[in-house]
Design an enzyme around this catalytic site. Structure first.
Site, PDB file in Angstrom:
ATOM      1  N   ARG A   1      49.701  27.092  25.314  1.00  0.00           N
ATOM      2  CA  ARG A   1      48.938  28.081  26.083  1.00  0.00           C
ATOM      3  C   ARG A   1      47.514  28.154  25.543  1.00  0.00           C
ATOM      4  O   ARG A   1      46.555  28.307  26.278  1.00  0.00           O
ATOM      5  CB  ARG A   1      49.617  29.453  26.062  1.00  0.00           C
ATOM      6  CG  ARG A   1      48.854  30.446  26.880  1.00  0.00           C
ATOM      7  CD  ARG A   1      49.507  31.806  27.181  1.00  0.00           C
ATOM      8  NE  ARG A   1      50.769  32.106  26.564  1.00  0.00           N
ATOM      9  CZ  ARG A   1      50.909  32.643  25.350  1.00  0.00           C
ATOM     10  NH1 ARG A   1      49.854  32.950  24.619  1.00  0.00           N
ATOM     11  NH2 ARG A   1      52.112  32.873  24.866  1.00  0.00           N
TER      12      ARG A   1
ATOM     13  N   TYR B   1      34.101  34.146  48.708  1.00  0.00           N
ATOM     14  CA  TYR B   1      35.434  33.671  49.093  1.00  0.00           C
ATOM     15  C   TYR B   1      36.366  34.864  49.332  1.00  0.00           C
ATOM     16  O   TYR B   1      36.375  35.824  48.547  1.00  0.00           O
ATOM     17  CB  TYR B   1      35.953  32.781  47.953  1.00  0.00           C
ATOM     18  CG  TYR B   1      37.332  32.244  48.154  1.00  0.00           C
ATOM     19  CD1 TYR B   1      37.577  31.261  49.101  1.00  0.00           C
ATOM     20  CD2 TYR B   1      38.395  32.709  47.388  1.00  0.00           C
ATOM     21  CE1 TYR B   1      38.851  30.759  49.285  1.00  0.00           C
ATOM     22  CE2 TYR B   1      39.665  32.201  47.561  1.00  0.00           C
ATOM     23  CZ  TYR B   1      39.894  31.233  48.515  1.00  0.00           C
ATOM     24  OH  TYR B   1      41.152  30.748  48.685  1.00  0.00           O
TER      25      TYR B   1
HETATM   26  C1  LIG Z   1      39.221  28.021  47.065  1.00  0.00           C
HETATM   27  C2  LIG Z   1      38.107  28.815  46.510  1.00  0.00           C
HETATM   28  C3  LIG Z   1      38.319  29.742  45.489  1.00  0.00           C
HETATM   29  C4  LIG Z   1      39.699  30.029  44.939  1.00  0.00           C
HETATM   30  O1  LIG Z   1      40.236  28.931  44.284  1.00  0.00           O
HETATM   31  P1  LIG Z   1      41.816  28.604  44.205  1.00  0.00           P
HETATM   32  O2  LIG Z   1      41.862  27.349  43.423  1.00  0.00           O
HETATM   33  O3  LIG Z   1      42.306  28.460  45.614  1.00  0.00           O
HETATM   34  O4  LIG Z   1      42.466  29.762  43.523  1.00  0.00           O
HETATM   35  C5  LIG Z   1      37.222  30.427  44.994  1.00  0.00           C
HETATM   36  N1  LIG Z   1      35.987  30.216  45.487  1.00  0.00           N
HETATM   37  C6  LIG Z   1      35.751  29.341  46.475  1.00  0.00           C
HETATM   38  C7  LIG Z   1      34.365  29.152  46.986  1.00  0.00           C
HETATM   39  C8  LIG Z   1      36.797  28.609  47.026  1.00  0.00           C
HETATM   40  O5  LIG Z   1      36.563  27.752  48.017  1.00  0.00           O
END
Ligand SMILES: *Cc1c(COP(=O)(O)O)cnc(C)c1O
Length: 389
Positions: free
Chosen positions: A56, A108
């Site tokens: 971890r 996002y």
């Molecule tokens: C997909 C995405 C995330 C989140 O990432 P995950 O790997 O799906 O948890 C955050 N920011 C942006 C701009 C993304 O496209």
């Protein structure tokens, strides 16, 4: 003598992408870093170990990825996580109840959901502002503000934030600037060079680039901050497995090649769609008609493969999504294959309808992640899909 790649030498981006963080395996000379699939490490004696105690905390495959992406972003420290959201959540553990964060209103959907639906329950507060305007960023800062988090370009409307202006505000107000660089990638934009304190990615997207894992990573320069993030990564445990770390690391080797092709395809497709539908319906920072095209040229060295298109109704969007043959209807982005999605019902489903409308994420908006297939096949596919729309 094992050949060792000296990360301190000023090698260029593509060379770093292939070599940084990696060296031939000392026992066999294997050129690829091994996938060290282990939970624990045998200790030589009480208190004597090789720097690894429990996975971890540390894993060599993960460390190779961390050093590699750190070299690409131009930062000293990298920390990989089990997903992009795991990375954001762990970064937020730097803060505490009572702290306030200024956040881009267009980040996002998952980031917004984490802040609005979970972290507010822990006494943190967030202001969501239009970070295109530096004065709005500045105006949202309160005595309790500890950080600003923004994304540029944003998903799905491709709005930009002036990184130098945001960093100047962060500096004078003494708050951390955290930038989600998932869309641009370090190949086209390096926020640390503009004064951001932390840059992060969903490695799930362009860094891996092959749609075969989920992961996140952050990169920074500040040593005490890095120590705190290492502590959080180990204490909270949102770390990636070695196999996923290895897949992301394999992806970054071709990042430069892929981004050049995503960008070349993206520019041609945005141009063609602007001609077919009218430039005002196509959102792409590489178009001269994009309201922040000059800023895009200033802080990005390319524009990538993300394009959003206004079809004017959900029915039109559904027609386009039903007609495409090379593009696949799916969430996510940044892979070698072209994807198309409907932000209002997919990535932004967790954002309330009124808020979505205010942000401009309409029912008619579709988002394209242009892959690296032959661009003529992509152009033909979209021409027939958008015909009459
Ligand atoms: C997909 C995405 C995330 C989140 O990432 P995950 O790997 O799906 O948890 C955050 N920011 C942006 C701009 C993304 O496209």
């Amino acid at each position: 003598m094992t050949r060792v790649f000296d990360e301190d030498l000023p090698y260029r981006f593509s060379t770093r992408a292939i070599h940084a963080g990696q060296r031939p395996d000392p026992t066999t000379g294997a050129i690829m870093p091994p996938i060290v699939q282990t939970s624990t490490y045998v200790q030589d004696a009480l208190g004597v170990n090789k720097g690894y105690e429990y996975a971890r905390g540390k894993n060599p495959t993960r460390e190779a990825l961390e050093r590699n992406v750190a070299a690409l972003e131009g930062g000293r420290h990298g920390f990989a996580f089990s997903s992009g959201m795991g990375c954001v959540d762990s970064l937020m553990k730097l803060f505490k109840a009572g702290d306030h964060i200024v956040c881009g209103e267009n980040v996002y959907g998952g980031t917004y959901r984490l802040f609005d639906k979970i972290l507010t329950n822990f006494g943190m507060s967030f202001s969501f502002v239009d970070t295109r305007d530096p004065q709005k960023i500045e105006g949202a800062i309160t005595p309790k503000t500890v950080a600003m988090l923004l994304e540029t370009p944003t998903n799905p409307l491709m709005r930009l934030t002036d990184l130098a202006a945001a960093a100047a505000i962060a500096k004078t107000r003494g708050v951390l600037l955290i930038v989600d660089n998932t869309f641009a990638t370090p190949y086209f934009q390096r926020p640390l060079e503009y004064g951001a304190h932390v840059v992060f990615h969903s490695t799930t997207k362009y860094l891996n680039g092959h749609s075969d894992m989920i992961g996140g990573i952050c990169v920074l320069n500040d040593d005490p901050l890095a120590e705190r993030i290492q502590f959080i990564a180990n204490a909270a445990g949102a770390v990636p497995g070695p196999m996923d770390s290895w897949l992301a690391l394999r992806g970054t080797k071709t990042l430069a090649l892929r981004m050049r092709q995503h960008d070349a395809n993206g520019r041609k497709i945005a141009d063609a769609l602007a001609k077919q539908l009218g430039a005002e319906r196509v959102f792409y920072p590489g178009l001269a008609s994009h309201p922040q095209h000059d800023l895009a040229k200033k802080q990005m060295s390319g524009f990538g493969g993300m394009i959003s298109v206004e079809t004017k109704s959900k029915a039109n969007a559904a027609t386009v999504l039903g007609r495409v043959k090379v593009f696949s209807l799916a969430e996510s982005l940044g892979g070698v294959e072209s994807l198309i999605s409907h932000p209002a019902s997919m990535t932004h489903a967790s954002v309330e309808p009124a808020r979505r409308a205010a942000l401009g994420v309409t029912e008619g908006l579709v988002r394209l992640s242009c892959g690296v297939e032959d661009v003529d096949d992509l152009l033909e596919d979209l021409e027939q899909a958008f015909r009459g729309i």
